[in-house]
Design a protein around this motif. Sequence first.
Motif, mmCIF file in Angstrom:
data_model
loop_
_atom_site.group_PDB
_atom_site.id
_atom_site.type_symbol
_atom_site.label_atom_id
_atom_site.label_comp_id
_atom_site.label_asym_id
_atom_site.label_seq_id
_atom_site.Cartn_x
_atom_site.Cartn_y
_atom_site.Cartn_z
ATOM 1 N N THR A 6 -6.452 -1.556 -6.567
ATOM 2 C CA THR A 6 -7.510 -0.554 -6.590
ATOM 3 C C THR A 6 -6.926 0.809 -6.235
ATOM 4 O O THR A 6 -5.900 0.902 -5.546
ATOM 5 N N LYS A 7 -7.614 1.851 -6.715
ATOM 6 C CA LYS A 7 -7.274 3.218 -6.333
ATOM 7 C C LYS A 7 -8.364 3.827 -5.457
ATOM 8 O O LYS A 7 -8.258 4.993 -5.056
ATOM 9 N N LYS A 8 -9.372 3.014 -5.148
ATOM 10 C CA LYS A 8 -10.509 3.501 -4.365
ATOM 11 C C LYS A 8 -10.244 3.289 -2.872
ATOM 12 O O LYS A 8 -10.813 2.397 -2.228
ATOM 13 N N PHE A 9 -9.367 4.090 -2.326
ATOM 14 C CA PHE A 9 -8.998 3.987 -0.916
ATOM 15 C C PHE A 9 -8.242 5.254 -0.532
ATOM 16 O O PHE A 9 -7.887 6.072 -1.390
ATOM 17 N N THR A 10 -7.997 5.420 0.752
ATOM 18 C CA THR A 10 -7.108 6.491 1.214
ATOM 19 C C THR A 10 -6.063 5.883 2.137
ATOM 20 O O THR A 10 -6.332 4.911 2.855
ATOM 21 N N PHE A 11 -4.869 6.453 2.114
ATOM 22 C CA PHE A 11 -3.764 5.937 2.913
ATOM 23 C C PHE A 11 -3.079 7.088 3.630
ATOM 24 O O PHE A 11 -2.728 8.096 3.017
ATOM 25 N N THR A 12 -2.913 6.930 4.938
ATOM 26 C CA THR A 12 -2.242 7.953 5.746
ATOM 27 C C THR A 12 -1.045 7.335 6.442
ATOM 28 O O THR A 12 -1.160 6.284 7.082
ATOM 29 N N VAL A 22 0.838 -1.199 0.000
ATOM 30 C CA VAL A 22 0.000 0.000 0.000
ATOM 31 C C VAL A 22 0.874 1.251 0.000
ATOM 32 O O VAL A 22 1.806 1.378 0.805
ATOM 33 N N ASN A 23 0.561 2.165 -0.921
ATOM 34 C CA ASN A 23 1.145 3.504 -0.893
ATOM 35 C C ASN A 23 0.027 4.494 -1.190
ATOM 36 O O ASN A 23 -1.144 4.112 -1.267
ATOM 37 N N ILE A 46 3.871 0.649 2.664
ATOM 38 C CA ILE A 46 3.989 -0.458 3.612
ATOM 39 C C ILE A 46 3.691 -1.773 2.907
ATOM 40 O O ILE A 46 2.975 -1.822 1.903
ATOM 41 N N TYR A 47 4.253 -2.836 3.487
ATOM 42 C CA TYR A 47 4.069 -4.179 2.945
ATOM 43 C C TYR A 47 3.828 -5.124 4.120
ATOM 44 O O TYR A 47 4.546 -5.078 5.121
ATOM 45 N N PHE A 48 2.796 -5.967 4.013
ATOM 46 C CA PHE A 48 2.524 -6.945 5.068
ATOM 47 C C PHE A 48 1.705 -8.100 4.499
ATOM 48 O O PHE A 48 1.131 -8.001 3.406
ATOM 49 N N CYS A 49 1.657 -9.204 5.243
ATOM 50 C CA CYS A 49 0.899 -10.393 4.832
ATOM 51 C C CYS A 49 -0.133 -10.739 5.901
ATOM 52 O O CYS A 49 0.140 -10.628 7.102
#
Length: 372
Positions: A307-313, A286-287, A324-327
Amino acid sequence: MKFTILKKDLDKNIENISSAINNANFLIPLRGVYLKLTSEGLYFIGTDNELTIRSFVETDKLIKVDELGEILVNHLLFKNVVKKLQGEIEIKVKDNFLVISSGDDLFELNIMNFEEYPILDFSSIEGCRFLVDSKDIRKAIKNTIFATNSESIEFVLGCLNLVAKNSNLTISGTDKYRIATETIQINTNSEFDISIYAKKLKDFIPSNYDGEIEINVNEHKIETKIDNMLIQSKVVEFPYKDISNVFPKVEDLKYKIEIDKKELSDLINKATAISSDSNYKLEFRVNKDIFSISGHKDEMGSTLVKTKKFTFTNNNEFNSENEIYFCLNHKFLKESISVFEGTIHILVDKVIKRVLIISNSNKTNRQLIGTT
């Protein structure tokens, strides 16, 4: 014992106790339904030694009472026979058989030795009493029970924990890899902390009942009375795991993702197209521009959805790359978001070890999953 009863009343009361009977129980007497006809009426009793249900039909609701008595008969056979009959049903004991007749139909079932049935204590519980909406507690159980593990060698991980404090009841479940918790209001200031085997608590509140119920609790069992039923479940003696410090503090939650539940569900469904294995893990990257989920299975192939339908803070001053990267286990994630609607908030701690999932659609529920 000999009496006559309407099929609908017999059907209903057998069904009332069915969830307390395991037809494959290794203790043969516990596969039975215990019938006791007294001057007050007819009792139906079922138990698996953890959950016990007693259902009652008053004498004036029986068509005819000829002889009092008590018997133990195989629950599954009895239930199946009754379902095939109609109208008035006569039940009597003859020698070592339970004779069931209706019109021209007649069945004889072997009876079991009721003296081998456990002695059950139906005396009133002295402890904490409170009222709660049956829909609320049933929903809270449904929204947390999936986080338990009934197959774990640690018995307590197959339990739900119930903690009452400040007129709130918090129900929690964990399998060590995730935690689900939900809080509902109750009308008592009393405090208690008990654990109950999750499957038994699920069956404790009948699915077909709506309305307010009274629940009684002490250190040994939990009990409720609904209409003509008395339902009891044993309290687990082992202490529950302390999960109070597992949830991350607000200041430790450095990353926030906001995404619609339907959008996230669609992505998960696509990403799991190559495997529905319960241990299948999904990789999240996610970025500020892209939210992507990928998966890989050696013998199957790989998937990548975005998807681009999101927000990230990003509030982590030590991560200038803003990514960030996670499983996560796909099953854990699907079950966690199932309790919410609309916008879902995914909060990740600064070391990217814990993922907290919440939503305004159910503010009293929190889902915590460990990354893999």
